[in-house]
Design a protein around this motif. Structure first.
Motif, PDB file in Angstrom:
ATOM      1  N   TYR A 121     -39.496 -72.485  15.420  1.00 46.71           N
ATOM      2  CA  TYR A 121     -38.528 -71.905  16.341  1.00 46.71           C
ATOM      3  C   TYR A 121     -37.151 -71.813  15.688  1.00 46.71           C
ATOM      4  O   TYR A 121     -36.648 -72.789  15.142  1.00 46.71           O
ATOM      5  N   ARG A 164     -32.572 -68.894  20.240  1.00 49.91           N
ATOM      6  CA  ARG A 164     -32.544 -67.789  21.205  1.00 49.91           C
ATOM      7  C   ARG A 164     -31.114 -67.307  21.342  1.00 49.91           C
ATOM      8  O   ARG A 164     -30.165 -68.030  21.049  1.00 49.91           O
ATOM      9  N   ARG A 179     -32.479 -61.464  26.688  1.00 44.82           N
ATOM     10  CA  ARG A 179     -32.545 -62.665  25.851  1.00 44.82           C
ATOM     11  C   ARG A 179     -33.675 -62.477  24.844  1.00 44.82           C
ATOM     12  O   ARG A 179     -34.744 -61.989  25.181  1.00 44.82           O
ATOM     13  N   TRP A 227     -39.034 -66.806  15.816  1.00 41.58           N
ATOM     14  CA  TRP A 227     -39.788 -67.808  15.088  1.00 41.58           C
ATOM     15  C   TRP A 227     -40.130 -67.255  13.706  1.00 41.58           C
ATOM     16  O   TRP A 227     -40.297 -66.051  13.549  1.00 41.58           O
ATOM     17  N   TRP A 233     -35.819 -64.476  21.517  1.00 42.48           N
ATOM     18  CA  TRP A 233     -36.173 -65.697  20.813  1.00 42.48           C
ATOM     19  C   TRP A 233     -36.780 -65.293  19.476  1.00 42.48           C
ATOM     20  O   TRP A 233     -37.347 -64.216  19.356  1.00 42.48           O
TER      21      TRP A 233
END
Length: 147
Positions: free
Chosen positions: A92, A95, A83, A87, A85
């Motif tokens: 943000y 994901r 996984r 930014w 993510w």
């Protein structure tokens, strides 16, 4: 050892993509620094996964060249998925889970176009399924120079 192999493979893929763009003339020249390759990768702390920010390359299959996306890859025979993510400047962007298996990768574009001076942060973890907590996580942040 496998962690080092994963990081090396991810950076090789990023370098090959950037080199292809520059040598085939597909790189765009929106600024003086447009040929600066801001690509970077982060690998999980144990063997298995990586997320690579690609400054310029082929992007998702069938969509032509694309600027600023993430390649998520699995390089471990550990049964885990990966996984990532993302930014930009602390905002943000989402994901994505990838469970494609050893030696496989996927393209994810959460950014649109990153502008010069913005900070891109990636976090990557191994996960035991799409809703599981991450393990062996790592993150990296880089300021983009050419957008």
């Amino acid at each position: 050892m496998l962690k080092r192999i994963g990081a090396t493979a991810a950076m090789t893929a990023v370098t090959v993509s950037a080199t292809f763009a520059l040598t085939t003339g597909t790189a765009h020249a929106e600024s003086v620094d447009a040929q600066r390759d801001d690509s970077f990768a982060v690998s999980t702390t144990e063997n298995g996964g990586y997320a690579a920010f690609v400054d310029y390359g082929p992007g998702a299959p069938g969509h032509g060249d694309n600027d600023d996306y993430v390649e998520i890859g699995d390089e471990g025979w550990d049964g885990y998925g990966v996984r990532a993510w993302a930014w930009v400047n602390g905002d943000y962007k989402g994901r994505k889970y990838f469970g494609g298996g050893m030696g496989e990768s996927t393209t994810w574009d959460p950014f649109g176009n990153v502008k010069p001076g913005q900070k891109v942060k990636l976090r990557v973890c191994l996960v035991d399924g799409p809703d599981a907590e991450g393990v062996y996580c790592a993150s990296k942040t880089r300021t983009v120079t050419d957008g």
